[in-house]
Design a protein around this motif. Sequence first.
Motif, PDB file in Angstrom:
ATOM      1  N   ASP A  72       0.899  -0.733   0.417  1.00 26.21           N
ATOM      2  CA  ASP A  72      -0.060  -0.023   0.278  1.00 26.21           C
ATOM      3  C   ASP A  72       1.185   1.318  -0.105  1.00 26.21           C
ATOM      4  N   GLU A  73       0.697   2.191  -0.619  1.00 26.01           N
ATOM      5  CA  GLU A  73       1.277   3.157  -1.222  1.00 26.01           C
ATOM      6  C   GLU A  73       1.604   4.311  -0.145  1.00 26.01           C
ATOM      7  N   LYS A  74       0.288   4.693   0.593  1.00 27.68           N
ATOM      8  CA  LYS A  74      -0.186   5.301   1.703  1.00 27.68           C
ATOM      9  C   LYS A  74       1.033   5.148   2.663  1.00 27.68           C
ATOM     10  N   VAL A  75       0.704   3.149   3.412  1.00 28.55           N
ATOM     11  CA  VAL A  75       1.413   2.938   4.226  1.00 28.55           C
ATOM     12  C   VAL A  75       2.911   3.228   4.361  1.00 28.55           C
ATOM     13  N   CYS A  76       3.426   3.218   2.909  1.00 26.73           N
ATOM     14  CA  CYS A  76       4.535   3.025   2.694  1.00 26.73           C
ATOM     15  C   CYS A  76       5.256   4.396   3.215  1.00 26.73           C
ATOM     16  N   SER A  77       4.405   6.280   2.658  1.00 27.15           N
ATOM     17  CA  SER A  77       4.986   7.006   2.982  1.00 27.15           C
ATOM     18  C   SER A  77       4.303   7.542   4.302  1.00 27.15           C
ATOM     19  N   GLU A 124      16.758   7.857  -1.469  1.00 27.07           N
ATOM     20  CA  GLU A 124      16.247   7.095  -1.911  1.00 27.07           C
ATOM     21  C   GLU A 124      15.727   5.674  -0.552  1.00 27.07           C
ATOM     22  N   PHE A 125      14.593   5.138  -0.994  1.00 27.39           N
ATOM     23  CA  PHE A 125      13.782   4.193   0.584  1.00 27.39           C
ATOM     24  C   PHE A 125      13.209   3.409  -0.417  1.00 27.39           C
ATOM     25  N   TYR A 126      13.473   1.475  -0.152  1.00 29.46           N
ATOM     26  CA  TYR A 126      13.221   0.216  -0.378  1.00 29.46           C
ATOM     27  C   TYR A 126      12.375   0.112   0.830  1.00 29.46           C
ATOM     28  N   VAL A 127      11.012   0.118   0.429  1.00 30.79           N
ATOM     29  CA  VAL A 127      10.251  -0.299   1.353  1.00 30.79           C
ATOM     30  C   VAL A 127       8.584  -0.961   1.201  1.00 30.79           C
ATOM     31  N   ASN A 128       7.939  -1.617   2.007  1.00 29.55           N
ATOM     32  CA  ASN A 128       6.612  -1.581   1.975  1.00 29.55           C
ATOM     33  C   ASN A 128       5.982  -1.563   3.465  1.00 29.55           C
ATOM     34  N   ASP A 129       4.879  -2.310   3.462  1.00 30.26           N
ATOM     35  CA  ASP A 129       3.617  -2.244   4.920  1.00 30.26           C
ATOM     36  C   ASP A 129       4.944  -2.626   6.179  1.00 30.26           C
ATOM     37  N   PHE A 130       5.416  -3.805   5.896  1.00 33.22           N
ATOM     38  CA  PHE A 130       5.907  -4.250   6.787  1.00 33.22           C
ATOM     39  C   PHE A 130       6.726  -3.052   7.692  1.00 33.22           C
ATOM     40  N   GLY A 131       7.519  -1.619   6.657  1.00 32.54           N
ATOM     41  CA  GLY A 131       8.215  -0.718   7.021  1.00 32.54           C
ATOM     42  C   GLY A 131       9.273  -0.078   6.071  1.00 32.54           C
ATOM     43  N   VAL A 132      10.301   0.169   6.613  1.00 29.42           N
ATOM     44  CA  VAL A 132      11.675   0.908   5.512  1.00 29.42           C
ATOM     45  C   VAL A 132      12.919  -0.261   5.532  1.00 29.42           C
ATOM     46  N   GLN A 133      13.038  -0.974   4.335  1.00 32.24           N
ATOM     47  CA  GLN A 133      13.718  -2.190   4.658  1.00 32.24           C
ATOM     48  C   GLN A 133      15.601  -1.805   4.209  1.00 32.24           C
ATOM     49  N   LYS A 134      15.182  -0.308   2.917  1.00 35.38           N
ATOM     50  CA  LYS A 134      17.134  -0.063   3.047  1.00 35.38           C
ATOM     51  C   LYS A 134      16.100   1.686   3.212  1.00 35.38           C
ATOM     52  N   ALA A 135      17.600   2.992   2.986  1.00 36.02           N
ATOM     53  CA  ALA A 135      17.705   3.892   2.905  1.00 36.02           C
ATOM     54  C   ALA A 135      18.905   4.182   2.629  1.00 36.02           C
ATOM     55  N   ARG A 136      19.127   5.562   1.925  1.00 37.52           N
ATOM     56  CA  ARG A 136      20.065   6.246   1.087  1.00 37.52           C
ATOM     57  C   ARG A 136      20.293   7.079   1.253  1.00 37.52           C
ATOM     58  N   ILE A 137      20.266   8.525   2.406  1.00 32.45           N
ATOM     59  CA  ILE A 137      20.416   9.785   2.775  1.00 32.45           C
ATOM     60  C   ILE A 137      21.363  10.940   2.056  1.00 32.45           C
ATOM     61  N   VAL A 138      21.214  12.171   1.561  1.00 30.32           N
ATOM     62  CA  VAL A 138      21.977  12.833   1.229  1.00 30.32           C
ATOM     63  C   VAL A 138      21.232  14.658   0.982  1.00 30.32           C
ATOM     64  N   TRP A 139      21.104  15.133   2.205  1.00 29.04           N
ATOM     65  CA  TRP A 139      20.225  15.562   2.167  1.00 29.04           C
ATOM     66  C   TRP A 139      20.474  17.326   2.328  1.00 29.04           C
ATOM     67  N   PHE A 140      20.468  18.294   1.731  1.00 31.89           N
ATOM     68  CA  PHE A 140      20.552  19.712   2.007  1.00 31.89           C
ATOM     69  C   PHE A 140      19.190  20.420   3.057  1.00 31.89           C
ATOM     70  N   GLU A 141      19.850  20.670   3.739  1.00 36.03           N
ATOM     71  CA  GLU A 141      18.284  21.246   4.840  1.00 36.03           C
ATOM     72  C   GLU A 141      17.978  22.278   4.718  1.00 36.03           C
ATOM     73  N   THR A 142      18.705  23.251   3.972  1.00 39.15           N
ATOM     74  CA  THR A 142      18.484  24.695   3.922  1.00 39.15           C
ATOM     75  C   THR A 142      19.410  24.718   2.078  1.00 39.15           C
ATOM     76  N   VAL A 143      17.954  25.855   1.643  1.00 36.29           N
ATOM     77  CA  VAL A 143      18.483  25.949   0.146  1.00 36.29           C
ATOM     78  C   VAL A 143      18.021  27.446  -0.347  1.00 36.29           C
ATOM     79  N   ARG A 144      18.651  28.020  -0.069  1.00 38.53           N
ATOM     80  CA  ARG A 144      17.903  30.155  -0.613  1.00 38.53           C
ATOM     81  C   ARG A 144      19.153  30.861  -1.701  1.00 38.53           C
ATOM     82  N   GLN A 145      18.438  31.725  -2.145  1.00 35.33           N
ATOM     83  CA  GLN A 145      19.076  32.122  -3.338  1.00 35.33           C
ATOM     84  C   GLN A 145      20.310  32.965  -2.698  1.00 35.33           C
TER      85      GLN A 145
END
Length: 232
Positions: A72-77, A124-145
């Motif tokens: 279920d996509e909603k459960v994954c989100s 990037e996430f690999y997910v199903n109704d049971f939970g997150v199986q794999k994740a990879r995160i590199v993220w900018f928390e601030t973005v401004r002009q």
Amino acid sequence: EKKIGMPSIIVKYKLFKKEDIAESFFSAGEKAEESISEDTVKLKGKNIEISIKDSRELYYSDSSIKPAEAIDEKVCSKHISEFLGRLDMADDANIRIWSDMEGYKRFIYSRSFKGMPIYNSAMEFYVNDFGVQKARIVWFETVRQAGKKTEVISPLTALLYVPEHNKNTMLPSGEVLDIQQGYYFGTGAGGQVDVSEVVEGTAFPVWKIETDRDIIYINAYNEKVEGIEKRQ
């Protein structure tokens, strides 16, 4: 030919502290095994394994999340939002794509600035109704002009770099598959700056050229190479 202007933007990495991560993902009774090699810290529990590279690149896997038949996509989100909450992150991605893998759904989250994608910030996430199986995160928390709009080079000018690139590489690119505009936070491909030490900086407008072998990011202000990656 109509000239196009784009501003540069200031970006700042989300940094991950091993103490916070250990507290969020391992119960009090479970002592995570810790190992450190060069720029990476690894935490290993019974099912969960987490590695953090340069404090900013997080890899996660949970071997207890087995493949599922119906997903279920909603459960994954919901699982993804909860996962990000444990990392003290808001779900502020504004580009979300997903695809079906066997037993999981694969979600790729990224963000844009004024409609232009920011390339080297992604989750990037690999997910199903049971939970997150794999994740990879590199993220900018601030973005401004960062400044005013400045004229950018045309895609044709950017493409002139490809033959130049081919002259200097053992495995030349055979064809250009795609070219698109966005933002990239690099320090130039010369490698004079240790990017692992840089937490905040300027992401420039680039032309992203995808060939059959490489992905090349050309600075759209000055035609310099901001980064080169091998195609996966």
